[in-house]
Design an enzyme around this catalytic site. Structure first.
Site, short mmCIF file in Angstrom:
data_model
loop_
_atom_site.label_atom_id
_atom_site.label_comp_id
_atom_site.label_asym_id
_atom_site.label_seq_id
_atom_site.Cartn_x
_atom_site.Cartn_y
_atom_site.Cartn_z
N PHE A 48 76.63 -94.41 -7.23
CA PHE A 48 76.66 -93.62 -8.46
C PHE A 48 77.25 -94.49 -9.57
CE2 PHE A 48 80.85 -92.89 -6.69
CZ PHE A 48 81.69 -92.77 -7.78
N HIS A 83 91.93 -84.28 -39.78
CA HIS A 83 91.94 -85.72 -40.02
C HIS A 83 92.75 -86.07 -41.27
CE1 HIS A 83 90.73 -89.83 -40.00
NE2 HIS A 83 89.69 -89.74 -40.81
N ASN A 100 81.49 -94.83 -16.08
CA ASN A 100 82.19 -95.74 -16.97
C ASN A 100 83.46 -95.12 -17.52
OD1 ASN A 100 80.01 -97.58 -16.77
ND2 ASN A 100 78.96 -96.60 -18.48
N HIS A 139 79.85 -89.75 -36.58
CA HIS A 139 80.99 -88.96 -36.13
C HIS A 139 81.40 -87.90 -37.13
CE1 HIS A 139 82.99 -92.04 -38.65
NE2 HIS A 139 83.91 -91.10 -38.86
#
Length: 272
Positions: free
Chosen positions: A83, A103, A86, A97
């Site tokens: 499999f 923010h 990461n 984004h």
């Protein structure tokens, strides 16, 4: 991931401008107050095609501060483990984004707290590509917004207003950041007066095909500080706006739902 000192640099720049948040709030109170967002209401929509407005995100995707912000480590491979998996080390504001209200505010909504009804919204595309071709520092102005409404009628209730500058075509080269000899960047963005004008409307988000809601030479993040603290969101590094009509599309923002996130890489789609 960010080079040593990158995150500290971001923190220092934001903290050094904390007073601008209070200043922006005072200016709004003294002038025209931001219009409260109306309750989100689902509307019937139909579409015949889907346009992906998301850039692929490799580790070397260009960033505002110029250093890589994504590192991918292979933990498991199919050849060895049967499999694949990461590990990502990622700065939130990388690639296509979202900028969540948190923010640029002390207590605004984090990405996970934005109501989902405000992430599927009408899209209005303001085209300044011809002007941006001649002037890298071009900005969306109140005149552009008034011209858009003169052609298409009032901005749709609860919409996102997107700047199409054509800058997404530069994403694989140095011109995307377009830094001069002194390190100052030059790319299009929203003018602070345009942001103030949109605060008077029922607009939930703004989007750009560049690295920042503010244009490249900005030193004070005036648009960020005016827009995000009102619980409105922004999108940066959007792709493919040139394939969309000025009005009529529906934007779908697949933003992150990580608790406390100030934003994050998003899959952004337009239903046309």
């Amino acid at each position: 991931m960010c080079a040593p000192g990158c995150l500290e640099h971001v923190r220092d720049r934001l903290l050094s401008r904390r007073s601008l948040l209070a200043g922006a709030a005072a200016a709004t109170a003294a002038g025209v107050a931001a219009r409260p967002l109306a309750p989100a209401v689902a509307a019937e929509r139909s579409f015949s095609r889907v346009v992906d407005l998301t850039h692929p995100l490799p580790p070397d995707f260009p960033t505002y501060f110029g250093t890589p912000q994504l590192e991918i480590e292979v933990l498991n491979s199919y050849d060895q483990h049967k499999f694949n998996m990461n590990k990502w080390t990622l700065v939130e504001h990388t690639g296509t984004h979202m900028d969540a209200p948190f923010h640029f505010s002390a207590d605004g909504q984090s990405a996970d707290a934005i109501p989902v009804e405000r992430l599927v919204v009408p899209l209005a595309v303001v085209d300044i590509a011809a002007r941006a071709e001649a002037d890298a520092d071009a900005q969306v102005t109140p005149d552009d917004l008034e011209a858009w409404e003169g052609r298409h009628g009032p901005l749709p209730a609860g919409c996102c207003v997107a700047m199409h500058s054509g800058w997404d075509r530069h994403v694989t080269g140095a011109r995307f950041r377009n830094a001069d000899g002194e390190g100052k960047m030059h790319f299009p963005g929203f003018h602070r007066e345009a942001a103030q004008m949109l605060l008077e409307r029922d607009v939930v988000g703004i989007a750009v095909d560049t690295l920042s809601l503010d244009f490249g030479p900005s030193a004070d993040f005036a648009v960020h500080y005016a827009w995000l603290p009102t619980d409105r969101w922004g999108l940066e590094c959007v792709a493919g706006l040139g394939a969309l009509p000025a009005t009529g599309a529906t934007l779908v923002v697949g933003g992150p739902k990580i608790v406390g996130a100030t934003g994050g890489p998003s899959r952004v789609l337009a239903l046309v």
